[in-house]
Write an enzyme that holds these catalytic residues in place. Structure first.
Site, PDB file in Angstrom:
ATOM      1  CB  CYS A 381      -0.998  -0.044   1.146  1.00 25.24           C
ATOM      2  SG  CYS A 381      -2.470   0.932   0.785  1.00 25.24           S
ATOM      3  CG  HIS A 507      -3.553  -3.559   3.295  1.00 25.97           C
ATOM      4  ND1 HIS A 507      -2.506  -3.084   4.056  1.00 25.97           N
ATOM      5  CD2 HIS A 507      -4.211  -2.477   2.824  1.00 25.97           C
ATOM      6  CE1 HIS A 507      -2.533  -1.766   4.048  1.00 25.97           C
ATOM      7  NE2 HIS A 507      -3.547  -1.361   3.311  1.00 25.97           N
ATOM      8  CD  GLU A 509      -1.118  -6.166   5.312  1.00 26.12           C
ATOM      9  OE1 GLU A 509      -0.873  -6.466   4.129  1.00 26.12           O
ATOM     10  OE2 GLU A 509      -1.317  -4.993   5.688  1.00 26.12           O
TER      11      GLU A 509
HETATM   12  N1  GLN Z   1      -2.122   6.837   2.717  1.00 27.15           N
HETATM   13  C1  GLN Z   1      -2.183   6.042   1.525  1.00 27.15           C
HETATM   14  C2  GLN Z   1      -3.548   6.127   0.855  1.00 27.15           C
HETATM   15  O1  GLN Z   1      -4.535   6.494   1.474  1.00 27.15           O
HETATM   16  C3  GLN Z   1      -1.824   4.604   1.816  1.00 27.15           C
HETATM   17  C4  GLN Z   1      -2.810   3.891   2.689  1.00 27.15           C
HETATM   18  C5  GLN Z   1      -2.286   2.586   3.220  1.00 27.15           C
HETATM   19  O2  GLN Z   1      -1.085   2.327   3.201  1.00 27.15           O
HETATM   20  N2  GLN Z   1      -3.165   1.772   3.755  1.00 27.15           N
HETATM   21  O3  GLN Z   1      -3.672   5.830  -0.301  1.00 27.15           O
END
Ligand code: GLN
Length: 534
Positions: A381, A507, A509
Site C-alpha cells: 500500500c 493488503h 497480510e
Molecule cells: N495513505 C495512503 C492512501 O490512502 C496509503 C494507505 C495505506 O497504506 N493503507 O492511499
C-alpha cells in the site's frame, strides 16, 4: 443447534482475550462444529477505521470492507475463514441503529432506554452471525474489562440472553490475571476474586476461569480460585506465557477448557483434530535457518500496529522452514542517519501501509537502498506508493515527484487521489475498502507466487498509482503486473533485473492464515532466504 460461549476479561486489559477466544473457536471448529467468532467493542466509535494505531493497534479490514479491531484478524488467522462486518460490533453501531429506528418512529411513542432498547439491539447483533451464516456455536468476546462503565449494557444483554436461553446453551469464560509478588513469590488470587464478584454483581456467574500467570498455578491456588469464584476446580484453566500465540489452543485443550466448554454446553464428547496445527507449531519452534527482515515503518514502537504483517511473515516462514527475525526500523531514523546504518545486513526490506507524510522520506530512502543493492523488497500500500515515488525521483529524473497526499502541488503526482475520493468529506468508512479482483500479467513474479492469474485482495486507501506514468515507468523497467479487470487501477508493480522487488496496492497480510500462508509473503521470504544463503 445454537449455542454461545461468552468471553469476558477482568483485572486488566491486554491479557490476550482475543487469543483465548480464537483458540476456543478453533478447538470447536476442529471438533466438527460450524463456529462463528464475534468481537463486541464497547467504544463509541462506529468502527475501528478512525482510531489511531498508536492507541488500538492495526485496523483490520474484512472482505466486505469493514474496518475492524485487530482481533478480527486474529480470529481469521486461527479459523482460516473469512469473517465479515457482522462479526464486529461497537457501542457506536448499536446506538446508531437504535437512534435511526427512533427517528423512523419504530418505537411507537415509547421512551427509548438502555434497557430494553439498547440491550435488545445488542442481543440481536450477537445472534445475527448464527442466523446469517448458519453457525452452530457463536464464541463472543466482550472487549474491555469487567467494571468499565461502557461495557455494562453488553454484560446486561448477555445476562438477559442467558436467562432467555436453555441453561446448557450458554457458557461464560472469564479471563483474569494472577499477579506474582516478587517478595513472596506467591501468585495472588484477590484481583480474580474481585473481578468475579463484579461480574456476579451484574448477574453473571462464570463457568470457567482462565488465569494468566507467569508460572504454573500450584494446586492450592487453583483450589482457592475454584472455591472463591464458585467454579469446579477442573474449570480453572492455567494460561501461562507460551513460545507463541499459536501454542495457546493446544495448551488450553490440555488444560481442559475444551472439555469444560463441551460439558457445559452438553455437546457430545469429541476430540478436536489438531494434528496439522500441532505440526506447524513444531515447525515454528524449530526452524532450520533464520532470515532477518527489516520492517521500515512509522509506528514501530507499537508492534500491534503491524500485527498482520508480522504474523504473515511468521506463517510464510513456517512454510519455508525459516525463522523470521524482524528488525523494526523507524522510517524517521533512516531519514536522519541514512539507510546503511539500519539496513546493511538485512535479507529483505518490507515497507508497510500508512497515512500522513511523517517518515515518508526515510521510507523512500529505504526503497532506494533495496532497489540499488538488490535486496528483496516488498512494498505494501503506502510501501508501493513510496516505491513509485522513489523510482520517479531517482530513476526517471522527476526530482519533485510525490503523492498528492503529501504534496498537492507536485508537478509529478505519480500517486494521486482516486476520482471517487475527491468529493468525499467524511473520514469514516469512505476509503477504497475491502476485496477487489485483480488480473495478473503472465510471467510476473506475482503470478508465479499465486499460481493463478485472477486474484482478490483487500484494500484500504484513498490514493492510487497514476496511470499517466505507466508507460514511463514500464520503459525504465518498473512494470504494472497486476491491475483491476478493467485495467484502470494499478494493483501491482514489479521491477525487472532485481531478485525480488514487488509493490502491491492492497493488503495481502489480511489474508494470511496460520495453516494457509499468503503466496506473496511466501515468495518474499523465499527470496530473503536465497539472499541469506548466497
Ligand atoms: N495513505 C495512503 C492512501 O490512502 C496509503 C494507505 C495505506 O497504506 N493503507 O492511499
Amino acid at each position: 443447534m445454537r449455542k454461545f460461549v461468552f468471553v469476558t476479561g477482568g483485572v486488566l486489559s491486554g491479557l490476550g482475550k482475543g487469543v483465548v477466544t480464537a483458540s476456543i473457536g478453533l478447538l470447536l471448529k476442529q471438533s466438527g462444529y460450524r463456529v462463528s467468532l464475534q468481537k463486541i467493542d464497547p467504544y463509541v466509535n462506529i468502527d475501528a477505521g478512525t482510531m489511531n494505531p498508536y492507541e488500538h493497534g492495526e485496523v483490520f479490514v474484512t472482505d466486505d470492507g469493514k474496518e475492524t479491531d485487530l482481533d478480527i484478524g486474529r480470529y481469521e488467522r486461527f479459523l482460516d475463514e473469512n469473517l465479515s462486518a457482522r462479526n464486529y460490533a461497537t457501542t457506536g453501531q448499536v446506538y446508531w441503529s437504535v437512534i435511526r429506528q427512533e427517528r423512523a418512529g419504530s418505537f411507537l411513542g415509547k421512551t427509548v432506554q438502555v434497557i430494553p432498547h439498547i440491550t435488545d439491539e445488542i442481543k440481536k447483533l450477537i445472534q445475527r452471525p448464527l442466523e446469517d451464516c448458519a453457525a452452530e456455536i457463536a464464541v463472543v468476546e466482550i472487549g474491555g474489562t469487567v467494571g468499565d462503565i461502557e461495557s455494562l449494557p453488553f454484560l446486561e444483554a448477555l445476562r438477559q440472553l442467558k436467562d432467555e436461553l436453555p441453561a446448557d446453551d450458554t457458557f461464560f469464560v472469564h479471563l483474569t490475571l494472577l499477579p506474582q509478588m516478587s517478595s513472596t513469590d506467591e501468585l495472588k488470587t484477590k484481583p480474580t476474586q474481585h473481578s468475579v464478584k463484579e461480574l456476579r454483581g451484574i448477574g453473571i456467574q462464570p463457568d470457567a476461569i482462565v488465569a494468566r500467570a507467569e508460572r504454573s498455578i500450584p494446586a492450592d491456588v487453583r483450589r482457592k480460585i475454584a472455591l472463591f469464584c464458585d467454579v469446579p476446580e477442573t474449570n480453572v484453566i492455567e494460561d501461562i506465557d507460551q513460545f507463541s500465540i499459536y501454542d495457546v489452543p493446544l495448551v488450553i485443550q490440555r488444560e481442559g477448557l475444551h472439555a469444560a466448554v463441551s460439558t457445559g454446553l452438553k455437546l457430545p464428547p469429541r476430540m478436536p483434530d489438531m494434528g496439522p496445527w500441532s505440526r506447524r507449531v513444531e515447525k515454528l519452534r524449530h526452524p532450520s535457518r533464520r532470515v532477518r527482515i527489516a520492517i521500515v515503518g512509522k509506528y514501530i514502537e507499537l508492534r500491534d500496529s503491524y500485527i498482520s504483517i508480522h504474523e504473515a511473515l511468521i506463517h510464510a516462514g513456517i512454510h519455508c522452514e525459516v525463522g523470521i527475525d524482524p528488525l523494526w526500523v523507524s522510517a524517521e531514523s533512516v531519514d536522519e542517519h541514512g539507510p546503511e546504518r539500519y539496513l546493511s545486513d538485512v535479507d529483505g526490506i518490507l515497507i508497510p501501509g500508512g497515512f500522513g507524510d511523517r517518515g515518508v522520506d526515510g521510507k523512500v530512502e529505504a526503497v532506494s537502498y533495496a532497489r540499488t543493492n538488490g535486496i528483496p523488497f516488498f512494498g505494501i500500500c503506502l510501501g508501493l506508493q513510496c516505491a513509485a515515488i522513489e523510482f520517479a525521483r531517482n530513476r526517471l529524473g522527476m526530482k519533485s515527484a510525490n503523492s498528492s497526499e503529501f504534496d498537492s502541488e507536485t508537478p509529478h503526482p505519480v500517486i494521486d487521489l482516486m476520482e471517487t475520493q475527491s468529493e468525499l468529506r467524511d473520514k469514516g468508512g469512505t476509503m477504497r475498502l475491502g476485496a477487489y479482483p485483480a488480473v495478473l500479467a503472465p510471467d510476473s513474479i506475482s503470478v508465479s507466487c499465486y499460481k493463478t492469474p485472477e486474484i482478490s485482495e483487500r484494500h484500504r486507501h484513498r490514493y492510487e498509482f497514476n496511470t499517466a506514468y505507466r508507460e514511463a515507468f514500464s520503459s525504465a523497467g518498473f512494470h504494472v503486473t497486476g491491475a483491476s479487470p478493467d485495467g484502470r487501477l494499478v494493483e501491482i508493480l514489479e521491477l525487472e533485473d532485481h531478485p525480488w522487488f514487488v509493490g502491491v496496492q492492497f493488503h495481502p497480510e489480511f489474508k494470511s492464515r496460520f495453516v494457509n500462508p499468503h503466496p506473496l509473503f511466501v515468495g518474499f521470504v523465499q527470496a530473503c532466504l536465497e539472499r541469506h544463503c548466497c
